[in-house]
Design an enzyme around this catalytic site. Structure first.
Site, PDB file in Angstrom:
ATOM      1  N   TYR A 215       0.855  -1.178   0.000  1.00 13.71           N
ATOM      2  CA  TYR A 215       0.000   0.000   0.000  1.00 13.71           C
ATOM      3  C   TYR A 215       0.893   1.231   0.000  1.00 13.71           C
ATOM      4  O   TYR A 215       1.839   1.304   0.794  1.00 13.71           O
ATOM      5  CB  TYR A 215      -0.908   0.000   1.232  1.00 13.71           C
ATOM      6  CG  TYR A 215      -1.795   1.216   1.363  1.00 13.71           C
ATOM      7  CD1 TYR A 215      -1.563   2.163   2.365  1.00 13.71           C
ATOM      8  CD2 TYR A 215      -2.859   1.434   0.496  1.00 13.71           C
ATOM      9  CE1 TYR A 215      -2.382   3.279   2.497  1.00 13.71           C
ATOM     10  CE2 TYR A 215      -3.682   2.547   0.619  1.00 13.71           C
ATOM     11  CZ  TYR A 215      -3.434   3.474   1.628  1.00 13.71           C
ATOM     12  OH  TYR A 215      -4.237   4.588   1.761  1.00 13.71           O
TER      13      TYR A 215
ATOM     14  N   LYS B 151       4.911   9.434   8.663  1.00 12.21           N
ATOM     15  CA  LYS B 151       4.723   8.964  10.045  1.00 12.21           C
ATOM     16  C   LYS B 151       5.801   9.497  11.004  1.00 12.21           C
ATOM     17  O   LYS B 151       5.744  10.654  11.404  1.00 12.21           O
ATOM     18  CB  LYS B 151       4.637   7.440  10.024  1.00 12.21           C
ATOM     19  CG  LYS B 151       3.421   6.953   9.182  1.00 12.21           C
ATOM     20  CD  LYS B 151       3.275   5.471   9.176  1.00 12.21           C
ATOM     21  CE  LYS B 151       2.326   5.007   8.103  1.00 12.21           C
ATOM     22  NZ  LYS B 151       0.925   4.940   8.537  1.00 12.21           N
TER      23      LYS B 151
ATOM     24  N   ASP C 200       9.482   2.685  -0.463  1.00 13.63           N
ATOM     25  CA  ASP C 200       8.433   3.386   0.285  1.00 13.63           C
ATOM     26  C   ASP C 200       8.671   3.095   1.772  1.00 13.63           C
ATOM     27  O   ASP C 200       8.284   2.044   2.268  1.00 13.63           O
ATOM     28  CB  ASP C 200       7.049   2.925  -0.167  1.00 13.63           C
ATOM     29  CG  ASP C 200       5.964   3.663   0.598  1.00 13.63           C
ATOM     30  OD1 ASP C 200       4.782   3.548   0.224  1.00 13.63           O
ATOM     31  OD2 ASP C 200       6.293   4.360   1.586  1.00 13.63           O
TER      32      ASP C 200
HETATM   33  P1  KE4 Z   1      -0.685   8.429   4.474  1.00 11.42           P
HETATM   34  O1  KE4 Z   1      -1.217   9.158   3.244  1.00 11.42           O
HETATM   35  O2  KE4 Z   1      -1.760   7.611   5.163  1.00 11.42           O
HETATM   36  O3  KE4 Z   1       0.052   9.384   5.429  1.00 11.42           O
HETATM   37  O4  KE4 Z   1       0.452   7.417   4.007  1.00 11.42           O
HETATM   38  C1  KE4 Z   1       0.146   6.484   3.001  1.00 11.42           C
HETATM   39  C2  KE4 Z   1       1.100   5.309   3.109  1.00 11.42           C
HETATM   40  C3  KE4 Z   1       2.129   5.211   2.186  1.00 11.42           C
HETATM   41  N1  KE4 Z   1       3.005   4.180   2.236  1.00 11.42           N
HETATM   42  C4  KE4 Z   1       2.921   3.233   3.199  1.00 11.42           C
HETATM   43  C5  KE4 Z   1       3.920   2.108   3.221  1.00 11.42           C
HETATM   44  C6  KE4 Z   1       1.893   3.290   4.172  1.00 11.42           C
HETATM   45  O5  KE4 Z   1       1.801   2.322   5.120  1.00 11.42           O
HETATM   46  C7  KE4 Z   1       0.968   4.348   4.139  1.00 11.42           C
HETATM   47  C8  KE4 Z   1      -0.173   4.483   5.131  1.00 11.42           C
HETATM   48  N2  KE4 Z   1      -0.261   3.463   6.108  1.00 11.42           N
HETATM   49  C9  KE4 Z   1      -1.573   3.205   6.639  1.00 11.42           C
HETATM   50  C10 KE4 Z   1      -1.469   2.040   7.629  1.00 11.42           C
HETATM   51  N3  KE4 Z   1      -1.256   0.831   6.987  1.00 11.42           N
HETATM   52  C11 KE4 Z   1      -2.179   4.429   7.252  1.00 11.42           C
HETATM   53  C12 KE4 Z   1      -3.369   4.169   8.147  1.00 11.42           C
HETATM   54  C13 KE4 Z   1      -4.635   4.674   7.507  1.00 11.42           C
HETATM   55  O6  KE4 Z   1      -4.801   4.511   6.270  1.00 11.42           O
HETATM   56  O7  KE4 Z   1      -5.456   5.212   8.269  1.00 11.42           O
END
Ligand code: KE4
Length: 424
Positions: A144, A267, A239
């Site tokens: 993701y 994060k 990523d």
């Molecule tokens: P954000 O746009 O949510 O800040 O980041 C996207 C993203 C990009 N790359 C990786 C590897 C990620 O894990 C994420 C976002 N992680 C999720 C949890 N698996 C965020 C939690 C959510 O979607 O509320």
């Protein structure tokens, strides 16, 4: 446990917010429960609006590596707020943070700060396409990378639980140049590169997959990706939104000793505030506006309050790199307790753990790709989630997420958690 207030707030939120939440995974749908509304957090604990306290292993999906409301971070943020929240102009903080990131990640010579991981990945992909003049990208099934249109293809995280692996609302043309390979499957990458290699701008990978649960790269897999991208003149994008500053102060690339061409972060780099980043070699990053022809912008990019939280967090991690060994050891203890439970109860439990990341799958295993991860018994996971919650332990409300250990988790927290895991 009392959850009246959470229920009440959830009912009301459903009227005004889709699903009552601002991010799908928070809805607790895949564990069939009403989400908890959190009132506050301190250290390893969070307390919900009904006053229930939990040992928190979600840590806001990763940012909370120092635990909640770390005094040094809060103090610095409070001071920064008194000076104003945002100017839409450069500030010294942005240079300080950029310096810290480039110092921590030698593969990053220049970096652009943005406001979310999604924005960081979307911008990195655009930059890779602009730099190479190529259109195709390769991602991995179950990885993701945020919710930008071109990447919502066989995505992980909550996109895995919504039963709509490719989101509606995304025109076919937007995903036409997104190719999907299988994690830890070299052949699937070789096939795509043989067919498209000269047109592939980049391969983007989670160096440790943490959005189909936690799946480790097989030995040599990341080195293989490094070699095959070099062979075809494509870029390798790590990523590191989750692994950045978590697997080590140098991220996964420092942990595994691999130099990607570009890195996305999020994060931890924002210390819990809305901030993320993408960076890489100078010649690649100088493609980005206003220097180069790849446009990217953001009103709150490099925000003074977010950079303050990020700088303080990275300062603490840089000065206390012993934390990494400590939180890994704690995660190992949790992993062993979960495995023991499986053995004693005679139920299939596979636990993947690396550093402070771990995840329990309810399947025979090994779990090393999308298919084995999704063979997990989701009902068993929901039961596990419910029993942990009833015993004051807050783990991810979805099989396809990670369990995060922070520097604030005490030995007592870990022992208590292991005890509950063994009792269930
Ligand atoms: P954000 O746009 O949510 O800040 O980041 C996207 C993203 C990009 N790359 C990786 C590897 C990620 O894990 C994420 C976002 N992680 C999720 C949890 N698996 C965020 C939690 C959510 O979607 O509320």
């Amino acid at each position: 446990m009392k959850t009246e207030r959470s229920q009440q707030l959830f009912e009301m939120s459903l009227e005004k917010i889709p699903g009552g939440v601002n991010s799908p995974v928070r809805a607790f749908r895949s564990v069939g429960r009403t989400p908890l509304f959190i009132d506050h957090g301190k250290g390893s604990r969070i307390v919900d609006v009904d006053g229930n306290e939990y040992i928190d292993y979600v840590c806001s999906w990763g940012p909370g590596i120092l635990g909640h409301a770390h005094p040094q971070v809060i103090e610095a943020v409070k001071k920064a707020c008194e000076k104003g929240l945002t100017y839409g102009a450069p500030t010294e903080n942005e240079l300080i943070l950029a310096d810290m990131i480039c110092d921590a990640l030698p593969s990053v010579e220049k970096v652009r700060l943005v406001s979310s991981g999604t924005e960081a990945v979307m911008s990195a992909i655009r930059t890779a396409r602009g730099y190479t003049g190529r259109d195709y990208i390769i991602k991995f099934k179950g990885n993701y990378h945020g919710h930008s249109d071109g990447l919502l293809v066989k995505a992980g995280s909550a996109a895995l639980t919504t039963a709509v692996p490719d989101s509606s609302g995304v025109p076919a043309g937007y995903t036409h140049s997104t190719l999907v390979a299988l994690y830890n499957d070299r052949e699937s990458v070789e096939e795509l590169m043989k067919a498209y290699g000269e047109q592939v701008a980049a391969i983007i990978v989670e160096p440790v997959a943490a959005n189909m649960g936690v799946v480790l790269p097989e030995p040599g897999f990341l080195e293989f990706l490094r070699a095959i991208t070099e062979q075809y003149g494509s870029l390798l994008i790590f990523d590191e939104v989750i692994t950045g500053f978590r697997l080590s102060y140098g991220g996964a690339q420092g942990f595994f000793g691999i130099r990607p061409d570009m890195t996305t972060m999020g994060k931890i780099v924002g210390g819990g505030m809305p901030m993320a980043a993408y960076g890489g070699k100078k010649e690649i990053m100088d493609m980005v506006s206003p220097v180069g022809p790849v446009y990217q912008a953001g009103t709150l990019s490099g925000n003074p309050i977010a950079t303050t939280a990020g700088i303080e967090t990275l300062k603490i991690l840089k000065d206390h790199q012993e934390y990494y060994g400590q939180i890994a050891a704690k995660a190992e203890k949790l992993a062993e307790a979960l495995r023991e439970r499986g053995r004693e109860k005679g139920i299939p439990v596979t636990v993947n753990q690396i550093g402070s990341l771990l995840c329990a799958f309810f399947t025979e295993g090994p779990v090393k790709d999308y298919d084995s991860a999704t063979s997990s018994d989701l009902n068993a996971y929901s039961e596990y989630f419910g029993r942990m919650l009833e015993n004051g332990i807050y783990v991810a409300p979805s099989q396809y997420e990670a369990m995060f250990v922070s520097a604030a988790h005490t030995d007592q927290d870990i022992d208590r958690t292991c005890e509950i895991m063994r009792e269930m």
